[in-house]
Design a protein around this motif. Structure first.
Motif, PDB file in Angstrom:
ATOM      1  N   MET A  34       0.899  -1.422   0.143  1.00  0.00           N
ATOM      2  CA  MET A  34       0.117  -0.349   0.536  1.00  0.00           C
ATOM      3  C   MET A  34       0.687   1.274  -0.357  1.00  0.00           C
ATOM      4  O   MET A  34       0.488   2.196  -0.863  1.00  0.00           O
ATOM      5  CB  MET A  34      -0.745   0.055   1.356  1.00  0.00           C
ATOM      6  CG  MET A  34      -1.919  -1.033   1.508  1.00  0.00           C
ATOM      7  SD  MET A  34      -3.007  -1.057   2.842  1.00  0.00           S
ATOM      8  CE  MET A  34      -4.206   0.137   2.531  1.00  0.00           C
ATOM      9  N   LEU A  35       2.031   1.464   0.607  1.00  0.00           N
ATOM     10  CA  LEU A  35       2.985   2.712   0.708  1.00  0.00           C
ATOM     11  C   LEU A  35       3.809   2.421  -0.363  1.00  0.00           C
ATOM     12  O   LEU A  35       4.919   3.233  -0.979  1.00  0.00           O
ATOM     13  CB  LEU A  35       4.184   2.451   2.074  1.00  0.00           C
ATOM     14  CG  LEU A  35       3.227   2.305   3.909  1.00  0.00           C
ATOM     15  CD1 LEU A  35       3.873   2.154   4.384  1.00  0.00           C
ATOM     16  CD2 LEU A  35       2.662   3.720   3.092  1.00  0.00           C
ATOM     17  N   GLY A  36       4.089   1.438  -1.179  1.00  0.00           N
ATOM     18  CA  GLY A  36       4.631   1.151  -2.557  1.00  0.00           C
ATOM     19  C   GLY A  36       6.228   1.353  -1.671  1.00  0.00           C
ATOM     20  O   GLY A  36       7.331   1.824  -2.514  1.00  0.00           O
ATOM     21  N   ALA A  37       6.413   0.269  -0.495  1.00  0.00           N
ATOM     22  CA  ALA A  37       8.123   0.513   0.072  1.00  0.00           C
ATOM     23  C   ALA A  37       8.333  -0.850  -0.063  1.00  0.00           C
ATOM     24  O   ALA A  37       7.343  -2.185  -0.374  1.00  0.00           O
ATOM     25  CB  ALA A  37       8.086   1.195   1.368  1.00  0.00           C
ATOM     26  N   THR A  38       8.993  -1.554   1.073  1.00  0.00           N
ATOM     27  CA  THR A  38       9.442  -2.946   1.472  1.00  0.00           C
ATOM     28  C   THR A  38       9.405  -2.793   2.363  1.00  0.00           C
ATOM     29  O   THR A  38       9.122  -2.221   3.448  1.00  0.00           O
ATOM     30  CB  THR A  38      11.116  -2.672   0.929  1.00  0.00           C
ATOM     31  OG1 THR A  38      11.680  -1.815   1.858  1.00  0.00           O
ATOM     32  CG2 THR A  38      11.187  -2.574  -0.996  1.00  0.00           C
ATOM     33  N   PRO A  39       9.390  -4.278   3.162  1.00  0.00           N
ATOM     34  CA  PRO A  39       8.934  -4.314   4.865  1.00  0.00           C
ATOM     35  C   PRO A  39      10.202  -4.008   5.441  1.00  0.00           C
ATOM     36  O   PRO A  39      10.368  -4.141   6.689  1.00  0.00           O
ATOM     37  CB  PRO A  39       9.478  -6.156   4.492  1.00  0.00           C
ATOM     38  CG  PRO A  39       8.233  -7.027   3.411  1.00  0.00           C
ATOM     39  CD  PRO A  39       8.793  -5.738   1.962  1.00  0.00           C
ATOM     40  N   ALA A  40      11.200  -3.702   4.920  1.00  0.00           N
ATOM     41  CA  ALA A  40      12.204  -3.630   5.240  1.00  0.00           C
ATOM     42  C   ALA A  40      12.615  -2.255   5.546  1.00  0.00           C
ATOM     43  O   ALA A  40      13.120  -1.580   6.718  1.00  0.00           O
ATOM     44  CB  ALA A  40      13.880  -3.887   4.622  1.00  0.00           C
ATOM     45  N   PHE A  41      11.889  -1.391   4.606  1.00  0.00           N
ATOM     46  CA  PHE A  41      11.120  -0.261   4.875  1.00  0.00           C
ATOM     47  C   PHE A  41      10.324  -0.171   6.453  1.00  0.00           C
ATOM     48  O   PHE A  41      11.243   0.668   7.329  1.00  0.00           O
ATOM     49  CB  PHE A  41      10.655   0.333   4.029  1.00  0.00           C
ATOM     50  CG  PHE A  41       9.986   1.670   4.510  1.00  0.00           C
ATOM     51  CD1 PHE A  41      10.927   3.387   4.897  1.00  0.00           C
ATOM     52  CD2 PHE A  41       8.842   2.567   4.619  1.00  0.00           C
ATOM     53  CE1 PHE A  41      10.926   4.633   4.740  1.00  0.00           C
ATOM     54  CE2 PHE A  41       8.694   3.799   4.427  1.00  0.00           C
ATOM     55  CZ  PHE A  41       9.010   4.854   5.393  1.00  0.00           C
ATOM     56  N   LEU A  42      10.058  -0.531   5.804  1.00  0.00           N
ATOM     57  CA  LEU A  42       8.282  -0.932   7.729  1.00  0.00           C
ATOM     58  C   LEU A  42       9.380  -1.407   8.674  1.00  0.00           C
ATOM     59  O   LEU A  42       9.110  -0.362   9.947  1.00  0.00           O
ATOM     60  CB  LEU A  42       7.364  -2.136   7.036  1.00  0.00           C
ATOM     61  CG  LEU A  42       6.483  -1.054   6.416  1.00  0.00           C
ATOM     62  CD1 LEU A  42       5.246  -1.887   5.997  1.00  0.00           C
ATOM     63  CD2 LEU A  42       5.819   0.131   7.001  1.00  0.00           C
ATOM     64  N   ARG A  43      10.187  -1.965   8.464  1.00  0.00           N
ATOM     65  CA  ARG A  43      11.166  -2.414  10.082  1.00  0.00           C
ATOM     66  C   ARG A  43      12.111  -1.568  10.424  1.00  0.00           C
ATOM     67  O   ARG A  43      12.095  -0.912  11.489  1.00  0.00           O
ATOM     68  CB  ARG A  43      12.499  -3.917   9.845  1.00  0.00           C
ATOM     69  CG  ARG A  43      11.090  -5.078   9.213  1.00  0.00           C
ATOM     70  CD  ARG A  43      12.181  -6.394   9.062  1.00  0.00           C
ATOM     71  NE  ARG A  43      12.698  -6.443   8.107  1.00  0.00           N
ATOM     72  CZ  ARG A  43      11.945  -6.848   7.171  1.00  0.00           C
ATOM     73  NH1 ARG A  43      10.788  -7.345   7.044  1.00  0.00           N
ATOM     74  NH2 ARG A  43      13.288  -7.063   6.284  1.00  0.00           N
ATOM     75  N   ALA A  44      12.277  -0.429   9.703  1.00  0.00           N
ATOM     76  CA  ALA A  44      12.895   0.315   9.587  1.00  0.00           C
ATOM     77  C   ALA A  44      12.480   1.557  10.225  1.00  0.00           C
ATOM     78  O   ALA A  44      13.056   2.215  11.371  1.00  0.00           O
ATOM     79  CB  ALA A  44      14.241   0.874   8.656  1.00  0.00           C
ATOM     80  N   LEU A  45      11.238   1.673   9.925  1.00  0.00           N
ATOM     81  CA  LEU A  45      10.836   2.637  10.500  1.00  0.00           C
ATOM     82  C   LEU A  45      10.349   2.520  12.425  1.00  0.00           C
ATOM     83  O   LEU A  45      10.227   2.553  13.505  1.00  0.00           O
ATOM     84  CB  LEU A  45       9.139   2.587  10.048  1.00  0.00           C
ATOM     85  CG  LEU A  45       9.636   3.745   9.028  1.00  0.00           C
ATOM     86  CD1 LEU A  45       8.105   3.842   8.678  1.00  0.00           C
ATOM     87  CD2 LEU A  45       9.779   4.169   9.218  1.00  0.00           C
TER      88      LEU A  45
END
Length: 114
Positions: A34-45
């Motif tokens: 939905m964000l057009g991101a990667t799971p790694a981006f979410l983990r970084a947040l």
């Protein structure tokens, strides 16, 4: 249709959870999509303490609509060249400012219900 007294005593119906901004309805994969991101981006947040996803019984991360809005703002900043750590701090400060402004407005208008 159940009797009216039964319906009014129910706590939360599953369909009501769809309107709850804090209900962890989205898996990591769906949230990233939905964000057009990667799971790694979410983990970084999460590592930078911007958002803390809830965990399913199986230990999988689950995100709410509110968390996705916060993550989307961080994504905008990162896409504009801001490092992830700085983007997280900016979003936290923006959120704190918005809350302070809301409280100030309530105090100004005499509505003390925070």
């Amino acid at each position: 249709m159940p009797p009216r007294s039964t319906r009014s005593t129910r706590r939360t119906r599953p369909v009501d959870l769809l309107n709850d901004e804090d209900y962890p309805a989205y898996t990591m994969g769906r949230a990233a999509e939905m964000l057009g991101a990667t799971p790694a981006f979410l983990r970084a947040l999460g590592e930078h303490r911007l958002i803390t996803p809830l965990r399913s019984e199986g230990g999988h991360r689950r995100y709410s609509r509110y968390q996705l809005r916060i993550a989307a703002r961080a994504r905008e900043l990162v896409d504009a060249g801001t490092p992830v750590e700085a983007a997280c701090r900016i979003v936290i400060l923006e959120d704190q400012l918005e809350e302070a402004q809301r409280i100030n407005e309530q105090l100004r208008t005499g509505d003390a219900a925070f």
